[in-house]
Design an enzyme around this catalytic site. Structure first.
Site, mmCIF file in Angstrom:
data_model
loop_
_atom_site.group_PDB
_atom_site.id
_atom_site.type_symbol
_atom_site.label_atom_id
_atom_site.label_comp_id
_atom_site.label_asym_id
_atom_site.label_seq_id
_atom_site.Cartn_x
_atom_site.Cartn_y
_atom_site.Cartn_z
ATOM 1 N N THR A 242 16.256 46.057 27.884
ATOM 2 C CA THR A 242 16.066 46.858 26.676
ATOM 3 C C THR A 242 16.470 48.325 26.825
ATOM 4 O O THR A 242 16.391 49.063 25.845
ATOM 5 C CB THR A 242 14.601 46.802 26.216
ATOM 6 O OG1 THR A 242 13.744 47.175 27.304
ATOM 7 C CG2 THR A 242 14.231 45.420 25.726
ATOM 8 N N SER B 5 27.381 66.424 35.817
ATOM 9 C CA SER B 5 27.749 66.855 37.156
ATOM 10 C C SER B 5 28.035 65.656 38.035
ATOM 11 O O SER B 5 27.216 64.734 38.137
ATOM 12 C CB SER B 5 26.626 67.689 37.778
ATOM 13 O OG SER B 5 26.891 67.968 39.131
ATOM 14 N N GLY C 129 25.679 62.385 31.536
ATOM 15 C CA GLY C 129 26.632 61.341 31.172
ATOM 16 C C GLY C 129 25.972 59.974 31.220
ATOM 17 O O GLY C 129 24.958 59.742 30.567
ATOM 18 N N LYS D 41 26.496 36.787 27.849
ATOM 19 C CA LYS D 41 25.088 36.497 28.114
ATOM 20 C C LYS D 41 24.479 35.798 26.905
ATOM 21 O O LYS D 41 24.481 36.344 25.801
ATOM 22 C CB LYS D 41 24.333 37.799 28.411
ATOM 23 C CG LYS D 41 22.831 37.632 28.568
ATOM 24 C CD LYS D 41 22.150 38.974 28.774
ATOM 25 C CE LYS D 41 20.630 38.821 28.757
ATOM 26 N NZ LYS D 41 19.937 40.116 28.905
ATOM 27 N N ILE E 214 22.468 56.636 37.267
ATOM 28 C CA ILE E 214 21.703 55.504 37.804
ATOM 29 C C ILE E 214 22.589 54.267 37.889
ATOM 30 O O ILE E 214 22.744 53.653 38.930
ATOM 31 C CB ILE E 214 20.463 55.230 36.936
ATOM 32 C CG1 ILE E 214 19.525 56.460 36.953
ATOM 33 C CG2 ILE E 214 19.732 53.996 37.419
ATOM 34 C CD1 ILE E 214 18.937 56.776 38.284
ATOM 35 N N ALA F 187 22.689 44.199 32.306
ATOM 36 C CA ALA F 187 22.448 43.152 31.320
ATOM 37 C C ALA F 187 22.012 43.807 30.022
ATOM 38 O O ALA F 187 21.340 44.828 30.027
ATOM 39 C CB ALA F 187 21.369 42.187 31.820
ATOM 40 N N ILE G 57 19.433 49.896 27.230
ATOM 41 C CA ILE G 57 20.545 50.265 26.359
ATOM 42 C C ILE G 57 20.187 50.011 24.898
ATOM 43 O O ILE G 57 20.588 50.765 24.009
ATOM 44 C CB ILE G 57 21.828 49.520 26.782
ATOM 45 C CG1 ILE G 57 22.359 50.137 28.086
ATOM 46 C CG2 ILE G 57 22.898 49.570 25.700
ATOM 47 C CD1 ILE G 57 23.606 49.484 28.639
ATOM 48 N N LEU H 211 16.791 57.267 29.493
ATOM 49 C CA LEU H 211 15.728 57.410 30.473
ATOM 50 C C LEU H 211 14.992 58.735 30.365
ATOM 51 O O LEU H 211 13.840 58.842 30.802
ATOM 52 C CB LEU H 211 16.304 57.264 31.892
ATOM 53 C CG LEU H 211 17.003 55.936 32.194
ATOM 54 C CD1 LEU H 211 17.543 55.942 33.614
ATOM 55 C CD2 LEU H 211 16.061 54.766 31.983
#
Length: 501
Positions: free
Chosen positions: A337, A36, A10, A75, A42, A47, A339, A326
């Protein structure tokens, strides 16, 4: 043809993928996400880069509703402190510095004028002036001076928001921990076995399992391309704290420290703090202590330690597995960077899926080549912040200032230093304005002045710069403070929510 798409994991990556697929599927494929609660996510990245707006708009997310649900704020860029030298600061704007060509090239005339009365280069840029005064409005894109903006938000709340959004549009969620990845004779992944014995079959599997990289890394054993020679940070402490005062700065702050740098990210409900560091140069306990000294409010939780390697998998798409987020790689969060990389690779994947044609090896090779180039370009841009430093007060900064650079970055720096050219390569994540902001902020100017600039008389150039600076100051003065603008927007969002219940 792809009919059953299974997303593993997720978090922002998984639910952004589910949201894009669910909003586009029109009966063409089923979308199942396996995650799960035992593992969690994370959830540090708070930002973002301006492209996040395009993603939200494409799938139909209302900005006010999104900011309300994620405790978000606006931002306008990033303020860098102590990167060139201790006590120095500059701003990476999402705006622009006028034309980059001809005698009216703003930064060139600014550099040529060398007049202290003109202030900093950032004062010639509307969103930078707004940010430094803590003011914000959404730009008028039909007239006036358009500029880009991004968001700060709680990444875990964003994932939860997208989960609900996606499931309302047909995505299916399965709670479970994956214990085995079962493959066919040809090497493709066939199904996933969960701890409770349940099995999930699919045609295409999208690995959003974070650093674990369950499918691409563990099951398919795709090698990792290590960038730690150039980007040596390998850990981060993260700690939220209470907001102090009413003001809410519309920008991220990155402060260079002895063995890394500290972030400050303001949200409506709290302020996010963290310290990205290299264990080669500083002990993790010392890095933790330096983080706690940076907090501007009472900590809301114990600091959390994350460990990582900078780099990416050799390929992002192998067999019938695509890695996003990731699980495909990681570049330190200096320019927000993570996202952005999810979004760009997801957009390319969606283009291939929506083409309604078989996806051949040539398309997969092109997908992998583009992803590799993008990682390298962003690596070079991040490294630019380090290698131009004048600091020599610790081993990290001495080493970063003297290291041998990647050829791609060395070439770009050479072109700028000798010719004033902001060279753009294929699949750049950052445009010329961003590169200019870092070069100027780090006081790295071309060694000679473009003769074309001298076609404009110096007094005339100074008048233009002075008038522009004064016009920007007049435009910014009546704008609302960021916190006031956001509060009004949140009241409208709450009112709209009540009216629909």
């Amino acid at each position: 043809m792809v009919q059953r798409i299974v997303i593993v994991g997720g978090g922002a990556a998984g639910w952004m993928t589910a949201a894009a697929l669910a909003s586009s599927r029109q009966g063409r494929w089923s979308v199942t996400l396996v995650e799960s609660e035992e593992i969690g996510i994370i959830g540090v990245g708070e930002a973002t880069f301006p492209s996040i707006r395009a993603f939200n708009e494409r799938i139909g997310i209302d900005e006010a509703e999104f900011l309300h649900a994620t405790h978000g704020s606006y931002k306008l860029g990033i303020e860098f402190r102590d990167w060139h030298s201790i006590g120095d600061r500059y701003f990476h704007t999402f705006g622009n510095f006028g034309s980059l060509l001809g005698p009216y090239m703003l930064w060139g005339q600014y550099r040529r004028a060398a007049d202290a009365s003109l202030g900093e280069l950032g004062e010639q840029c509307l969103p930078t002036a707004m940010a430094m005064q803590g003011r914000f409005v959404v730009p008028d894109e039909d007239g006036g001076a358009p500029y880009k903006y991004a968001y700060h938000f709680d990444a875990m709340l964003y994932a939860a928001f997208l989960r609900e959004w996606s499931m309302r549009r047909g995505a299916r969620r399965i709670e479970g921990r994956i214990v085995e990845v079962l493959r066919r004779e040809d090497g493709d992944v066939e199904r996933l076995r969960l701890a409770d014995g349940h099995e999930v079959e699919g045609d295409l599997f999208i690995d959003c399992s974070g650093f674990a990289s369950l499918l691409l890394g563990r099951a398919l054993k795709e090698p990792f391309v290590d960038f730690s020679h150039w980007l040596p940070v390998d850990g981060a402490w993260a700690c939220p704290c209470e907001r102090v005062g009413e003001a809410l700065t519309p920008y991220t702050r990155a402060t260079a420290l002895e063995g890394g740098w500290a972030w400050r990210i303001p949200l409506q409900s709290r302020t996010g703090h963290g310290h990205v560091f290299s264990s080669r140069y500083i002990d993790p306990d010392a890095a933790r202590a330096q983080l706690m000294a940076q907090l501007d409010g009472k900590p809301l939780a114990e600091p959390r330690l994350l460990r990582f390697s900078t780099g990416h998998r050799e390929r992002f798409w192998v067999r019938n597995v695509v890695a996003l987020g990731l699980s495909s790689g990681f570049l330190e969060p200096l320019e927000s960077t993570s996202i952005f990389l999810i979004q760009t690779n997801l957009a390319h994947l969606m283009t291939l899926l929506e083409a309604k044609a078989p996806i051949d090896e040539a398309a997969i090779d092109a997908f992998n080549a583009r992803g590799t180039r993008e990682f390298r370009r962003i690596r070079d841009f991040i490294l630019l912040h380090y290698c131009l430093t004048a600091r020599r007060d610790s081993a990290l900064w001495r080493d970063m200032a003297t290291m041998e650079l990647p050829d791609t970055l060395a070439y770009k720096i050479e072109l700028w230093r000798h010719h004033g050219v902001l060279h753009q390569q294929q699949d750049e994540g950052f445009d010329e304005t961003s590169w200019l902001a870092i070069h100027a902020g780090m006081r790295h100017w071309p060694q000679r002045t473009d003769p074309v600039l001298e076609e404009l008389p110096l007094d005339h150039a100074r008048d233009i710069l002075r008038q522009r600076r004064e016009a920007i100051a007049r435009a910014v003065a009546p704008l609302p403070p960021h916190h006031a603008y956001l509060a009004r927007l949140m009241n409208l969002a709450q009112g709209a929510g009540r009216s629909t219940r």
